[in-house]
Design an enzyme around this catalytic site. Structure first.
Site, mmCIF file in Angstrom:
data_model
loop_
_atom_site.group_PDB
_atom_site.id
_atom_site.type_symbol
_atom_site.label_atom_id
_atom_site.label_comp_id
_atom_site.label_asym_id
_atom_site.label_seq_id
_atom_site.Cartn_x
_atom_site.Cartn_y
_atom_site.Cartn_z
ATOM 1 N N GLU A 165 0.704 -1.079 0.105
ATOM 2 C CA GLU A 165 0.544 -0.619 0.337
ATOM 3 C C GLU A 165 0.950 1.368 -0.234
ATOM 4 O OE1 GLU A 165 -3.800 1.772 2.434
ATOM 5 O OE2 GLU A 165 -2.976 0.205 3.305
ATOM 6 N N SER A 206 -4.979 2.204 8.868
ATOM 7 C CA SER A 206 -3.794 2.383 8.689
ATOM 8 C C SER A 206 -3.125 3.504 7.819
ATOM 9 C CB SER A 206 -2.956 1.833 7.977
ATOM 10 O OG SER A 206 -3.181 1.102 6.513
ATOM 11 N N THR A 207 -1.750 4.351 8.637
ATOM 12 C CA THR A 207 -0.899 5.461 7.685
ATOM 13 C C THR A 207 0.383 5.022 7.532
ATOM 14 O OG1 THR A 207 0.294 7.046 8.192
ATOM 15 C CG2 THR A 207 0.113 6.033 9.796
ATOM 16 N N GLN A 208 0.938 4.909 6.142
ATOM 17 C CA GLN A 208 1.787 4.739 5.597
ATOM 18 C C GLN A 208 2.499 5.966 5.472
ATOM 19 O OE1 GLN A 208 -1.035 2.072 5.024
ATOM 20 N NE2 GLN A 208 -1.230 3.644 4.398
#
Length: 494
Positions: A165, A206-208
């Site tokens: 992702e 979530s964070t990317q």
């Protein structure tokens, strides 16, 4: 006399044509392409909070060696993400039908069979797969059954890893911003010298964060090697599960229930009934889950508009107690942030709310913190008066803004200089920035490893010059012809 004129005409025209031919040989050539037909691709972005469909199009000449894939159209699937249908898998598949019907209309019928169709699920399904893999499989099986009923080239439904992702989001952002390769005004492909931008994505669960780095990562699990357009890229990427906007809000809610009995991030004057089963059903709130609680019980919770207590609540999400590497962001994760960044998804929506709806400056970290405090100081009545028509998410903007500010400053360690290199962006080249385009580019091999091939041709400006010179030659021939005619008439009148 007429015979003389006729005898002069062919040589003059031949002379003009010969001159034009000589000019044609002198016209400079450049690398150009014939306009090809269009091809299409469809990606269903099955996020934790909702699903979006994106239809892309590109010239069909060769593996996208034109360098441009653009967004043709998009569609938001009604309801929650497919992970919310764990108890009703057929409902997940049925929710996609409206957008798939739109795809039948948006993609030309003769292109249906050759149009690849993908579904990629992200953190919501990653969480479901952790807690209930059977339900996760059932949901994917149900949506696969529906997707195969359509006349597109269905190529699978799968759950993306956090690393995928992050990397696909980075590819999308830099591809759209033409940081890999660019078609210049001189009619040639060239590799820009400005380098790549890092990518920060804030989803629901979530964070990317992903960026190019020159030095090897100390944690090799966070490093990806890419080869795009003949160029090698070493990329750092990490996905923080449970740090997406929706899961952060759930974790803050659980902390507020246990610590305060009120919610400091909610505006004063706002209250609601909280179902405990909803608060503690997520794996992200497992650590805060009481040993015994009534999942069907509802608790009344009110806001207090307290920015300082809210900041403390948000700070509790990050752990800086240990770091097994030379440098970490938080939770013991290796990270050494470098370069400029583009921040999208909920990063953009949060900052855009502060900037546009609230009219607050956010150009610096200090301004971002002041803007978050400003929102957290607002009462429910003040917020509603200031931002009418956004009641559904309005009470959560204080927590969201405070989290974004704390994540960037304390979590990732951005200082004022580094923050000045962050742009918050929803689209680039009229295309949504996110992982979906990068995912499709990768699976259809639309970004070649080597620079695109070119053929010789004559550019438009050269043809214009050629036509003007040819017209001038004809005009000169006509003038010469008229002079010859006039000269031929003069002796007969004496």
């Amino acid at each position: 006399m007429a015979g003389k004129v006729r005898s002069l005409l062919p040589p003059l025209l031949l002379a003009a044509a010969g001159l034009a031919g000589l000019l044609l040989l002198c016209v400079p050539t450049r690398d150009v392409r014939e306009p090809p037909a269009l091809k299409y691709g469809i990606v269903l972005d099955a996020g934790s909070s909702h699903t979006s469909m994106f239809i892309y199009k590109w010239p069909a000449d060769k593996k996208n060696d034109t360098g441009i894939v653009g967004q043709h159209s998009s569609c938001d699937v009604p309801g929650g993400g497919i992970s919310s249908y764990a108890d009703n898998p057929s409902g997940a598949s049925q929710s996609l039908v409206g957008c798939l019907e739109q795809a039948l209309r948006d993609v030309p019928k003769e292109r249906h069979a050759g149009t690849p169709l993908y579904l990629g699920a992200t953190a919501g399904m990653r969480l479901l797969n952790l807690t209930n893999p059977e339900a996760s499989t059932s949901v994917l099986t149900a949506v696969t059954h529906t997707l195969t009923q359509y006349p597109f080239d269905f190529r699978g439904a799968r759950i993306l890893s956090g690393q995928e992702e992050g990397v696909f989001g980075w590819v999308t952002a830099n591809y759209l911003l033409e940081n890999f390769i660019k078609y210049g005004w001189v009619g040639r492909w060239f590799r820009p010298r400005k380098g790549t931008l890092g990518a920060m994505d804030l989803g629901g669960a979530s964070t990317q964060i992903t960026f190019e780095t020159t030095s090897p990562a100390e944690d090799r699990a966070s490093e990806v090697q890419l080869h795009l357009y003949g160029q090698h890229y070493r990329v750092y990427t990490h996905s923080f599960l449970c740090y997406g906007r929706d899961q952060v809000l759930q974790r803050l809610l659980a902390s507020a229930l246990q610590t305060h009995g009120f919610h400091p991030c909610w505006p004063r004057g706002f209250s609601t009934q909280v179902l405990l089963g909803d608060v503690y059903q997520s794996p992200c709130t497992m650590a805060q889950r009481p040993q015994t609680f009534n999942s069907s019980a509802r608790v009344s919770l009110s806001g207090s508009s307290d920015p300082h207590l809210c900041r403390d609540l948000v700070s509790g999400l990050f752990s800086f107690s240990s770091c097994p590497f030379s440098r970490c962001s938080f939770n013991g994760v290796f990270q050494r942030v470098a370069g400029n960044f583009v921040a999208f998804s909920a990063f953009f929506y949060t900052v855009d709310f502060l900037r546009t709806s609230m009219g607050l400056p956010v150009a610096t970290l200090q301004q971002l913190e002041a803007a978050a405090v400003n929102v957290c100081n607002q009462t429910w009545a003040q917020l509603q008066a200031r931002v009418p028509g956004q009641r559904a998410r309005l009470a959560d903007y204080c927590a969201g803004a405070m989290f974004v500010q704390q994540l960037l400053s304390r979590g990732y360690g951005f200082d004022e200089r580094a923050f000045g290199g962050v742009i918050f962006q929803k689209k680039a080249a009229d295309t949504a920035v996110g992982w979906a385009l990068g995912y499709m580019l990768n699976l259809t091999n639309l970004i070649p490893a080597d620079p695109p091939g070119l053929r010789k041709g004559t550019d438009f400006s050269s043809w214009v010059v050629l036509l003007l010179l040819f017209a001038s030659a004809l005009l000169a021939a006509l003038v010469l012809l008229l002079r010859q005619v006039h000269s031929a008439k003069l002796p007969s009148t004496i």
